[in-house]
Design a protein around this motif. Structure first.
Motif, PDB file in Angstrom:
ATOM      1  N   ALA A   7      -4.133   1.428   2.138  1.00 11.64           N
ATOM      2  CA  ALA A   7      -3.506   2.135   3.338  1.00 11.64           C
ATOM      3  C   ALA A   7      -3.276   3.530   3.098  1.00 11.64           C
ATOM      4  O   ALA A   7      -2.993   3.833   2.044  1.00 11.64           O
ATOM      5  N   VAL A   8      -2.732   4.305   4.283  1.00 14.01           N
ATOM      6  CA  VAL A   8      -2.578   5.676   4.103  1.00 14.01           C
ATOM      7  C   VAL A   8      -1.391   6.038   4.892  1.00 14.01           C
ATOM      8  O   VAL A   8      -1.070   5.659   6.179  1.00 14.01           O
ATOM      9  N   LYS A   9      -0.463   6.710   4.381  1.00 14.75           N
ATOM     10  CA  LYS A   9       0.582   7.286   4.844  1.00 14.75           C
ATOM     11  C   LYS A   9       0.664   8.855   5.310  1.00 14.75           C
ATOM     12  O   LYS A   9       0.440   9.639   4.100  1.00 14.75           O
ATOM     13  N   CYS A  10       0.672   8.991   6.407  1.00 12.65           N
ATOM     14  CA  CYS A  10       0.253  10.303   6.867  1.00 12.65           C
ATOM     15  C   CYS A  10       1.575  11.143   7.227  1.00 12.65           C
ATOM     16  O   CYS A  10       2.553  10.573   7.790  1.00 12.65           O
ATOM     17  N   ASN A  11       1.750  12.461   7.022  1.00 11.56           N
ATOM     18  CA  ASN A  11       3.130  13.209   7.318  1.00 11.56           C
ATOM     19  C   ASN A  11       2.720  14.110   8.472  1.00 11.56           C
ATOM     20  O   ASN A  11       3.657  15.126   8.778  1.00 11.56           O
ATOM     21  N   CYS A  12       1.572  13.857   9.371  1.00 12.93           N
ATOM     22  CA  CYS A  12       1.762  14.588  10.484  1.00 12.93           C
ATOM     23  C   CYS A  12       2.903  14.253  11.421  1.00 12.93           C
ATOM     24  O   CYS A  12       3.611  13.218  11.246  1.00 12.93           O
ATOM     25  N   SER A  13       2.914  14.953  12.514  1.00 17.57           N
ATOM     26  CA  SER A  13       4.199  14.739  13.304  1.00 17.57           C
ATOM     27  C   SER A  13       4.240  13.622  13.940  1.00 17.57           C
ATOM     28  O   SER A  13       5.417  12.892  14.210  1.00 17.57           O
ATOM     29  N   VAL A  36       1.407   3.204   9.246  1.00 16.03           N
ATOM     30  CA  VAL A  36       0.846   3.226   8.007  1.00 16.03           C
ATOM     31  C   VAL A  36      -0.575   2.710   8.639  1.00 16.03           C
ATOM     32  O   VAL A  36      -0.945   1.827   9.041  1.00 16.03           O
ATOM     33  N   HIS A  37      -1.459   3.642   7.972  1.00 18.03           N
ATOM     34  CA  HIS A  37      -3.153   3.702   8.419  1.00 18.03           C
ATOM     35  C   HIS A  37      -3.894   2.707   7.525  1.00 18.03           C
ATOM     36  O   HIS A  37      -3.834   2.746   6.539  1.00 18.03           O
ATOM     37  N   MET A  38      -4.606   1.727   8.321  1.00 18.89           N
ATOM     38  CA  MET A  38      -5.775   1.092   7.629  1.00 18.89           C
ATOM     39  C   MET A  38      -6.992   1.348   8.433  1.00 18.89           C
ATOM     40  O   MET A  38      -7.073   0.891   9.652  1.00 18.89           O
ATOM     41  N   LEU A  39      -7.954   2.290   7.859  1.00 17.18           N
ATOM     42  CA  LEU A  39      -9.042   2.489   8.677  1.00 17.18           C
ATOM     43  C   LEU A  39     -10.081   1.215   8.877  1.00 17.18           C
ATOM     44  O   LEU A  39     -10.302   0.893   7.722  1.00 17.18           O
ATOM     45  N   VAL A  40     -10.433   1.031   9.871  1.00 15.65           N
ATOM     46  CA  VAL A  40     -11.621   0.064   9.866  1.00 15.65           C
ATOM     47  C   VAL A  40     -12.799   0.273  10.883  1.00 15.65           C
ATOM     48  O   VAL A  40     -12.526   1.171  11.702  1.00 15.65           O
ATOM     49  N   ALA A  41     -14.116  -0.272  10.650  1.00 16.87           N
ATOM     50  CA  ALA A  41     -15.016   0.041  11.676  1.00 16.87           C
ATOM     51  C   ALA A  41     -14.772  -0.501  13.032  1.00 16.87           C
ATOM     52  O   ALA A  41     -13.786  -1.480  13.142  1.00 16.87           O
ATOM     53  N   ASP A  42     -15.297  -0.084  14.257  1.00 23.07           N
ATOM     54  CA  ASP A  42     -15.007  -0.501  15.559  1.00 23.07           C
ATOM     55  C   ASP A  42     -15.216  -1.986  15.442  1.00 23.07           C
ATOM     56  O   ASP A  42     -14.533  -2.670  16.337  1.00 23.07           O
ATOM     57  N   CYS A  65       6.856  -2.610  24.909  1.00 23.12           N
ATOM     58  CA  CYS A  65       7.380  -2.056  23.689  1.00 23.12           C
ATOM     59  C   CYS A  65       7.677  -0.943  23.429  1.00 23.12           C
ATOM     60  O   CYS A  65       8.204  -0.264  22.652  1.00 23.12           O
ATOM     61  N   GLY A  66       6.340  -0.152  23.657  1.00 20.92           N
ATOM     62  CA  GLY A  66       6.088   1.237  23.017  1.00 20.92           C
ATOM     63  C   GLY A  66       5.498   1.292  21.671  1.00 20.92           C
ATOM     64  O   GLY A  66       5.377   2.437  21.126  1.00 20.92           O
ATOM     65  N   VAL A  67       5.199   0.190  21.083  1.00 25.84           N
ATOM     66  CA  VAL A  67       4.634   0.093  19.749  1.00 25.84           C
ATOM     67  C   VAL A  67       3.160   0.345  19.696  1.00 25.84           C
ATOM     68  O   VAL A  67       2.384  -0.052  20.568  1.00 25.84           O
ATOM     69  N   LYS A  68       2.852   1.029  18.762  1.00 23.84           N
ATOM     70  CA  LYS A  68       1.290   1.573  18.530  1.00 23.84           C
ATOM     71  C   LYS A  68       0.614   0.760  17.458  1.00 23.84           C
ATOM     72  O   LYS A  68       0.903   0.946  16.439  1.00 23.84           O
ATOM     73  N   PRO A  69       0.183  -0.466  17.732  1.00 20.79           N
ATOM     74  CA  PRO A  69      -0.616  -1.363  16.846  1.00 20.79           C
ATOM     75  C   PRO A  69      -1.795  -0.913  16.066  1.00 20.79           C
ATOM     76  O   PRO A  69      -1.988  -1.206  15.002  1.00 20.79           O
ATOM     77  N   PHE A  70      -2.498  -0.077  16.999  1.00 21.09           N
ATOM     78  CA  PHE A  70      -3.856   0.422  16.300  1.00 21.09           C
ATOM     79  C   PHE A  70      -4.178   1.800  17.514  1.00 21.09           C
ATOM     80  O   PHE A  70      -3.697   1.917  18.495  1.00 21.09           O
ATOM     81  N   TYR A  71      -4.863   2.471  16.785  1.00 19.49           N
ATOM     82  CA  TYR A  71      -5.578   3.667  17.789  1.00 19.49           C
ATOM     83  C   TYR A  71      -6.894   4.156  17.365  1.00 19.49           C
ATOM     84  O   TYR A  71      -7.362   3.543  16.179  1.00 19.49           O
ATOM     85  N   ARG A  72      -7.692   4.900  17.952  1.00 24.83           N
ATOM     86  CA  ARG A  72      -8.844   5.572  17.476  1.00 24.83           C
ATOM     87  C   ARG A  72      -8.325   7.063  16.877  1.00 24.83           C
ATOM     88  O   ARG A  72      -7.952   7.807  17.739  1.00 24.83           O
ATOM     89  N   PRO A  73      -8.575   7.137  15.665  1.00 24.00           N
ATOM     90  CA  PRO A  73      -8.035   8.349  15.192  1.00 24.00           C
ATOM     91  C   PRO A  73      -9.187   9.428  15.244  1.00 24.00           C
ATOM     92  O   PRO A  73     -10.130   9.210  15.209  1.00 24.00           O
ATOM     93  N   ARG A  74      -8.565  10.667  14.935  1.00 18.78           N
ATOM     94  CA  ARG A  74      -9.510  11.922  14.775  1.00 18.78           C
ATOM     95  C   ARG A  74     -10.452  11.878  13.556  1.00 18.78           C
ATOM     96  O   ARG A  74     -11.579  12.380  13.918  1.00 18.78           O
TER      97      ARG A  74
END
Length: 124
Positions: free
Chosen positions: A24-30, A38-44, A74-83
């Motif tokens: 996984a990756v921890k990013c310090n963007c805003s 905490v990111h885990m990148l996966v294919a579609d 609840c406002g939680v972001k469980p996954f998203y499409r990253p840049r």
């Protein structure tokens, strides 16, 4: 291995195919810093939404490439499409059921300096 995940309230549930030993990756963007993502990148094709897709709402900012999806309840972001991977997903490891995870290795990513950091990644 198939991991189950969900938002905080359980309205959005999903499955993701990934190893039991997660990188996984921890990013310090805003947005990542403020939300604790905490990111885990996966294919579609590795992510399948079980329920609640109709309860997801999208937020975009800056270059409007990433599509941040949040549960409306609840406002939680469980996954998203990253840049960095707009045809795949970034799954929030913190939203996964821990019973299928053997270990998590987290590396830092300098998202505050995204353009420079992503170029460095592709140079390796």
């Amino acid at each position: 291995m198939e991991h189950s995940g969900r938002c905080h309230c359980g309205s959005v549930k999903f499955y993701v195919r990934a190893p039991a030993e997660i990188s996984a990756v921890k990013c310090n963007c805003s947005i990542c810093q403020m939300s604790g993502f905490v990111h885990m990148l996966v294919a579609d094709d590795k992510l399948r939404i079980e329920c609640g897709e109709n309860l997801l709402t999208t937020y975009q900012f800056n270059k409007n490439i990433a599509r941040h999806t949040f549960c409306r309840v609840c406002g939680v972001k469980p996954f998203y499409r990253p840049r960095s991977n707009p045809s795949g997903f970034s799954v929030n490891v913190r939203c996964l059921d821990k019973t299928t995870i053997e270990s998590i290795k987290v590396e830092d990513f300098d998202g505050e300096n995204w353009d420079l950091a992503i170029r460095s990644l592709h140079a390796d």
